[in-house]
Design a protein around this motif. Structure first.
Motif: not given
Length: 203
Positions: A22-28, A43-44, A70-76, A94-96
């Motif tokens: 996956t591609e890495h992203h950066i946020k400040r 999921c993040l 891991i954030v959001g793996l449980h969210e549909i 990020l990955i779907p």
């Protein structure tokens, strides 16, 4: 091996697998992080830095999120209860969610995913049991303990008072008064509001 060590081992294994290729992203620091991409839940996977999770309706700080996590793996579907933003500069992938499920299926890892979320659930139960209906002093001491166990990137960048008031509905004046008493009695050591040491025996 205690639960925290097992949790980190699980989180590391799952994070490395799901973020592969996956591609890495950066946020400040201070930026909002959206994991609902083009109406598709993602999921993040947090690699570096600290996220904060806040409740939308009142901006109450629910948790600091540190890697591996891991954030959001449980969210549909889209989460309309909380939002996340970068507390420090962060690096993440990020990955779907659908793709994550496919990887988990192909590696027969649902037992480990279940264990991962069981650990998170136990942390939620611990939080509730130490805050719901408890005296203000108990709540304040609980969050001082939590702060003392946060990574240095959190501990050194937030005052004790801010940490507690952002995570509770306790008034700032009450928190400040209680902290002053605890400091006077030698239960906490702080410098310019930053926690240096915690040694209270109060229950």
């Amino acid at each position: 091996m205690n639960n925290e060590v097992r949790f980190k081992k699980l989180a590391t294994e799952l994070s490395e697998l799901l973020s592969k290729n996956t591609e890495h992203h950066i946020k400040r620091k201070g930026q909002f992080v959206n994991i609902d991409i083009q109406n598709e839940p993602h999921c993040l996977i947090l690699h570096e830095g600290v996220l904060s999770s806040n409740r939308i309706k009142d901006d109450l700080l629910l948790a600091y999120i540190t890697p591996p996590h891991i954030v959001g793996l449980h969210e549909i579907k889209r989460n309309e209860i909380t939002y996340i933003r970068s507390y420090t500069d962060i690096k993440y992938s990020l990955i779907p969610v659908a793709s994550a499920f496919s990887i988990i299926n192909s590696h027969s890892l649902w037992d480990k995913v279940s264990m991962y979320y069981t650990f998170l659930f136990l942390k939620t139960i611990e939080h509730h049991s130490n805050t719901a209906g408890r005296p203000s002093l108990d709540i304040i001491i609980y969050f001082i303990e939590k702060l003392s166990n946060e990574p240095e990137s959190v501990r050194r960048n937030i005052s004790i008072a801010d940490y507690i008031t952002e995570k509770t509905n306790l008034s700032r004046s009450l928190v400040m008064k209680t902290l002053a008493t605890l400091k006077k009695e030698g239960d906490i050591i702080s410098d310019r509001g930053i926690l240096i040491d915690y040694r209270t025996t109060k229950n």
